[in-house]
Write a protein that holds these residues in place. Structure first.
Motif, PDB file in Angstrom:
ATOM      1  N   VAL A 202       0.851  -1.189   0.000  1.00 38.96           N
ATOM      2  CA  VAL A 202       0.000   0.000   0.000  1.00 38.96           C
ATOM      3  C   VAL A 202       0.892   1.246   0.000  1.00 38.96           C
ATOM      4  O   VAL A 202       1.716   1.427   0.901  1.00 38.96           O
ATOM      5  N   LEU A 203       0.737   2.049  -1.024  1.00 40.35           N
ATOM      6  CA  LEU A 203       1.566   3.252  -1.160  1.00 40.35           C
ATOM      7  C   LEU A 203       0.752   4.497  -0.863  1.00 40.35           C
ATOM      8  O   LEU A 203      -0.459   4.536  -1.071  1.00 40.35           O
ATOM      9  N   THR A 204       1.427   5.510  -0.394  1.00 39.91           N
ATOM     10  CA  THR A 204       0.780   6.805  -0.149  1.00 39.91           C
ATOM     11  C   THR A 204       1.719   7.911  -0.613  1.00 39.91           C
ATOM     12  O   THR A 204       2.900   7.681  -0.865  1.00 39.91           O
ATOM     13  N   GLY A 205       1.181   9.090  -0.700  1.00 38.24           N
ATOM     14  CA  GLY A 205       2.002  10.257  -0.988  1.00 38.24           C
ATOM     15  C   GLY A 205       2.694  10.190  -2.323  1.00 38.24           C
ATOM     16  O   GLY A 205       2.155   9.702  -3.325  1.00 38.24           O
ATOM     17  N   VAL A 206       3.924  10.662  -2.351  1.00 40.16           N
ATOM     18  CA  VAL A 206       4.643  10.796  -3.606  1.00 40.16           C
ATOM     19  C   VAL A 206       4.969   9.436  -4.221  1.00 40.16           C
ATOM     20  O   VAL A 206       5.011   9.299  -5.452  1.00 40.16           O
ATOM     21  N   GLU A 207       5.155   8.397  -3.368  1.00 39.71           N
ATOM     22  CA  GLU A 207       5.425   7.070  -3.913  1.00 39.71           C
ATOM     23  C   GLU A 207       4.238   6.577  -4.744  1.00 39.71           C
ATOM     24  O   GLU A 207       4.407   5.980  -5.810  1.00 39.71           O
ATOM     25  N   LYS A 208       3.023   6.842  -4.283  1.00 39.83           N
ATOM     26  CA  LYS A 208       1.826   6.444  -5.029  1.00 39.83           C
ATOM     27  C   LYS A 208       1.729   7.233  -6.347  1.00 39.83           C
ATOM     28  O   LYS A 208       1.358   6.674  -7.384  1.00 39.83           O
ATOM     29  N   GLU A 209       2.060   8.506  -6.286  1.00 39.29           N
ATOM     30  CA  GLU A 209       2.041   9.323  -7.508  1.00 39.29           C
ATOM     31  C   GLU A 209       3.020   8.766  -8.535  1.00 39.29           C
ATOM     32  O   GLU A 209       2.709   8.687  -9.731  1.00 39.29           O
ATOM     33  N   TRP A 210       4.205   8.382  -8.067  1.00 43.26           N
ATOM     34  CA  TRP A 210       5.197   7.823  -8.980  1.00 43.26           C
ATOM     35  C   TRP A 210       4.697   6.506  -9.575  1.00 43.26           C
ATOM     36  O   TRP A 210       4.871   6.257 -10.767  1.00 43.26           O
ATOM     37  N   ALA A 211       4.088   5.681  -8.752  1.00 40.79           N
ATOM     38  CA  ALA A 211       3.574   4.397  -9.239  1.00 40.79           C
ATOM     39  C   ALA A 211       2.466   4.612 -10.276  1.00 40.79           C
ATOM     40  O   ALA A 211       2.414   3.929 -11.299  1.00 40.79           O
ATOM     41  N   GLU A 212       1.591   5.591 -10.012  1.00 40.64           N
ATOM     42  CA  GLU A 212       0.490   5.868 -10.935  1.00 40.64           C
ATOM     43  C   GLU A 212       1.008   6.418 -12.267  1.00 40.64           C
ATOM     44  O   GLU A 212       0.483   6.081 -13.326  1.00 40.64           O
TER      45      GLU A 212
END
Length: 381
Positions: A202-212
């Motif tokens: 489960v990612l949040t923040g900037v890591e999730k943005e990078w994954a998306e």
């Protein structure tokens, strides 16, 4: 307004004003006539219809619309009505036509980093270029591989519908639209977070943005390859050349050569990358016959050594074109390979080539080589 909606509304309008049954499918045929085609099938093979600012007026097609109505079996009164009202309806609803060849040329010219612009010989007419800017923003493609609303959604939907119907050019246009950016411009490390999320983290923040963002890239790449392969399967030669260039697919070289005006030096370069040296020889010959002295030089040095008369033909043709391949051609460069600039200074290096040295031909063979060169020269002119 979509084309389906235009056809529906126009059919309703005609039914309300014409005292005779009128087939809805004939609206499509009349659209083709209004834009200068003999049938809607012919229009659909070369063009797409979509809403936008009009460049092509349909008023001048009134006589053709009148004749088309008569050919479809309608009485003169109906033909009179269509000839006067149909062009007006098209202009009121802002129905426009877009040649797929113009769209593809525009997309390729803007994809300079993929090596297209340096071998595009054609230019788009200025009015057509302005027309295309309704759907393809001048800032497309984006520098980085991330979502940007620079391609009209109407254009994408219309192309996708045409592609579903088996239009090879529509598939190729979509492939170009989804072309990947230069690998060097892809953000490093985003794939790590994408794979982490796929594995269940489960990612949040900037890591999730990078994954998306990387997920967007993956989908885009998949669409690119899908549409490119479909365009190639359906016989689009530009797609087949791209498949050879970017996916090492040799299909383009395994089919009969068409009359399409491909850049022979570029095709020879791709063939060499695939170790297809017979094709390299063939396409370098095409390039030389079109006046490319670079190709003549390579043919003399690498491919035509066993045919002395042929080599002299290239020497004489190059001379007719203003280049003497028998003379040394050396010049100064910087360490990085650029032409030497005295204002910059620094270490000077020498690059270039020694002039071609060939055995002399017999008198008759020499005359024939000169005649062959003259014929090629006249064909180039």
């Amino acid at each position: 307004m979509t084309i389906k909606a235009f056809v529906f509304e126009t059919h309703q309008y005609c039914q309300a004003h014409i005292a005779a049954p009128f087939k809805r499918t004939h609206i499509y045929e009349l659209l083709a006539t209004a834009f200068g085609y003999n049938s809607f099938a012919a229009l659909s093979s070369e063009s797409i219809l979509l809403p936008g600012e009009q460049v092509h007026s349909c008023i001048q097609q009134s006589k053709s619309l009148h004749k088309r109505c008569l050919d479809l079996g309608y009485p003169t009164a109906v033909a009179d009505f269509i000839a006067t009202q149909f062009p007006i309806l098209i202009e009121q609803k802002r129905i426009n036509i877009l040649l797929l060849s113009d769209l593809i040329l525009k997309l390729r010219q803007q994809l300079s980093y993929r090596g297209y612009s340096d071998w595009q010989e054609e230019d788009i007419d200025e009015s057509e270029d302005e027309n295309l800017e309704q759907w393809v923003d001048k800032d497309w493609p984006p520098f980085h591989d991330e979502p940007h609303d620079l391609i009209s959604q109407e254009l994408l939907k219309t192309l996708e519908d045409a592609a579903i119907s088996g239009n090879a050019s529509a598939h190729y246009a979509l492939a170009l639209i989804h072309s990947p950016v230069d690998v060097d411009e892809r953000s490093p490390g985003f794939d790590f977070w994408y794979n982490q999320e796929k594995s269940g983290r489960v990612l949040t923040g900037v890591e999730k943005e990078w994954a998306e963002q990387y997920a967007f890239t993956v989908v885009k790449d998949q669409k690119y390859e899908h549409h490119l392969r479909e365009a190639g399967r359906l016989g689009n030669e530009l797609a087949l050349i791209d498949l050879a260039d970017f996916f090492d697919d040799p299909t383009f070289f395994e089919q009969p050569r068409s009359g399409l005006n491909h850049d022979p030096l570029k095709v020879a370069e791709i063939a060499e990358k695939l170790d297809r040296y017979q094709d390299v020889h063939s396409w370098l010959t095409v390039a030389a016959e079109k006046g490319e002295t670079e190709a003549m030089l390579r043919l003399i040095e690498e491919f035509d050594q066993g045919n002395l008369q042929r080599c002299w033909t290239w020497i004489y043709l190059a001379q007719l074109l203003g280049t003497d391949l028998s003379k040394d051609d050396y010049y100064a460069i910087h360490e990085d390979g650029s032409d030497y600039d005295d204002d910059v200074g620094g270490p000077m290096y020498v690059d270039g080539r020694e002039g071609i040295r060939l055995k002399s031909l017999g008198k008759e063979e020499d005359v024939q080589a000169r005649l062959n060169a003259q014929e090629l020269f006249e064909a180039i002119q």
